[in-house]
Design a protein around this motif. Structure first.
Motif, PDB file in Angstrom:
ATOM      1  N   PRO A 230       0.804  -1.233   0.000  1.00 52.52           N
ATOM      2  CA  PRO A 230       0.000   0.000   0.000  1.00 52.52           C
ATOM      3  C   PRO A 230       0.833   1.278   0.000  1.00 52.52           C
ATOM      4  CG  PRO A 230      -0.920  -1.596   1.536  1.00 52.52           C
ATOM      5  CD  PRO A 230       0.398  -2.147   1.088  1.00 52.52           C
ATOM      6  N   GLU A 231       1.967   1.274   0.691  1.00 49.28           N
ATOM      7  CA  GLU A 231       2.798   2.478   0.730  1.00 49.28           C
ATOM      8  C   GLU A 231       3.425   2.756  -0.632  1.00 49.28           C
ATOM      9  OE1 GLU A 231       5.542   2.641   4.015  1.00 49.28           O
ATOM     10  OE2 GLU A 231       4.177   1.505   5.298  1.00 49.28           O
ATOM     11  N   GLN A 233       2.095   1.751  -3.504  1.00 55.04           N
ATOM     12  CA  GLN A 233       0.990   2.125  -4.389  1.00 55.04           C
ATOM     13  C   GLN A 233       0.548   3.566  -4.159  1.00 55.04           C
ATOM     14  OE1 GLN A 233      -1.819  -1.087  -3.618  1.00 55.04           O
ATOM     15  NE2 GLN A 233      -1.222  -2.072  -5.532  1.00 55.04           N
ATOM     16  N   GLU A 234       0.754   4.058  -2.957  1.00 61.49           N
ATOM     17  CA  GLU A 234       0.444   5.462  -2.687  1.00 61.49           C
ATOM     18  C   GLU A 234       1.374   6.372  -3.483  1.00 61.49           C
ATOM     19  OE1 GLU A 234      -1.592   8.656  -1.014  1.00 61.49           O
ATOM     20  OE2 GLU A 234      -2.068   6.517  -0.879  1.00 61.49           O
ATOM     21  N   ILE A 235       2.631   5.949  -3.623  1.00 66.53           N
ATOM     22  CA  ILE A 235       3.611   6.723  -4.394  1.00 66.53           C
ATOM     23  C   ILE A 235       3.406   6.509  -5.886  1.00 66.53           C
ATOM     24  CG2 ILE A 235       6.075   7.089  -4.817  1.00 66.53           C
ATOM     25  CD1 ILE A 235       6.565   5.891  -2.002  1.00 66.53           C
ATOM     26  N   PRO A 237       0.711   4.730  -8.184  1.00 66.93           N
ATOM     27  CA  PRO A 237      -0.560   4.010  -8.338  1.00 66.93           C
ATOM     28  C   PRO A 237      -0.546   2.983  -9.466  1.00 66.93           C
ATOM     29  CG  PRO A 237      -0.769   6.309  -9.024  1.00 66.93           C
ATOM     30  CD  PRO A 237       0.554   6.182  -8.356  1.00 66.93           C
TER      31      PRO A 237
END
Length: 302
Positions: A230-231, A233-235, A237
């Protein structure tokens, strides 16, 4: 080193040659398919169902093309990315550049079909796309002029800008079928006087913990679990789509004449885009010229 942490395809492509492993996967890269979800909705298309074949890219592209909006952003200029687009359409058919004897496969039905796909992308791209390079094509999507593209992740920074016209509208998928694989492995020179220290550095650089740290600084990753982190993918997508693309991507041929082959391919692909050559004639002529070059350099095995 626990090799199971890496995407297996990257271990195979980045580190193994003739059955021997020489290094570790370091920087992963593969073409992906960014698309504008809002444009899909506007055209009555399902934004959760991006195209899975190049025929669908063309079909959806016509539905997405309306007024001053175009369905596809073609890197059509006389530069290497037009060849990459052709390669994506070829690889999607599970066909690489050469057969086992080293003969080009551009004049096969699949090679001709890939060149036809390139021609079919022209009407759903802006007229100026016949001159576009990688930056211009990416910018057209970022500005909302074009709805889809086949693209390398490293150029997608403008899509991630919260001030971009398409902020919050983009989604990302692996390329239709499979696509080109870029990236780099890290290996130790046979002439290194510090092989042990180099090995320790390589191991350090490629551990998932360190990869996660340098991903935040703009570097690519190869550890499989990070693509769904998730971290990360936050950077990025597009990380999950990139991981899927890397898992199946085709690498460029590992032969010394590749730059010359790419130049030949670029000329014929661009000629199709600008309408100077018909797709089948261009594919056959490209095949013949590459075959002659490889024969002259002793790269064809009978």
């Amino acid at each position: 080193v626990d090799m199971s942490v890496f995407i297996p395809r990257l271990v195979e492509v980045y580190t193994v040659y003739e059955g021997i492993q020489y290094g570790l996967p370091w920087l992963g890269d593969a073409m992906i398919f960014p698309y504008n979800r809002q444009h899909f909705e506007d055209a009555g298309l399902d934004p959760a169902a991006p195209p899975t074949s190049w025929d669908q890219v063309v079909e959806m592209g016509h539905q997405l093309t309306t007024g001053e909006r175009y369905g596809f952003s073609l890197m059509g200029g006389r530069q290497v990315q037009v060849m990459c687009t052709y390669a994506a359409a070829l690889f999607a058919q599970d066909v690489n550049f050469y057969d086992d004897a080293g003969r080009p496969l551009f004049a096969t039905p699949e090679g001709i079909a890939a060149m036809q796909t390139l021609a079919d992308l022209v009407p759903i791209s802006p007229p100026a796309a016949a001159t576009w390079d990688i930056v211009a094509a990416a910018e057209a999507v970022a500005q909302g002029i074009c709805s889809t593209e086949i693209q390398w992740p490293g150029i997608l920074g403008t899509l991630l800008d919260p001030e971009a016209p398409v902020a919050g509208q983009m989604a990302y998928a692996p390329p239709p079928g499979r696509g080109p694989l870029g990236g780099w492995g890290a290996a130790i020179s046979a002439y290194s006087q510090n092989k042990e220290a180099t090995w320790l550095l390589m191991n350090y650089m490629t551990t998932p913990r360190i990869q996660k740290e340098y991903a935040a600084r703009g570097y690519a990753i190869t550890a499989e679990a990070l693509f769904t982190d998730p971290e990360i993918q936050e950077i990025y997508p597009y990380a999950e789509a990139a991981g899927q693309a890397m898992a199946t991507g085709y690498p460029w041929p590992r032969t010394q004449e590749s730059v010359d082959v790419f130049t030949i391919m670029t000329e014929y692909c661009n000629a199709v885009v600008v309408g100077q050559e018909e797709p089948e004639a261009a594919a056959r002529a490209m095949d013949a010229e590459v075959l002659q070059l490889r024969q002259e350099r002793g790269l064809i095995t009978e």
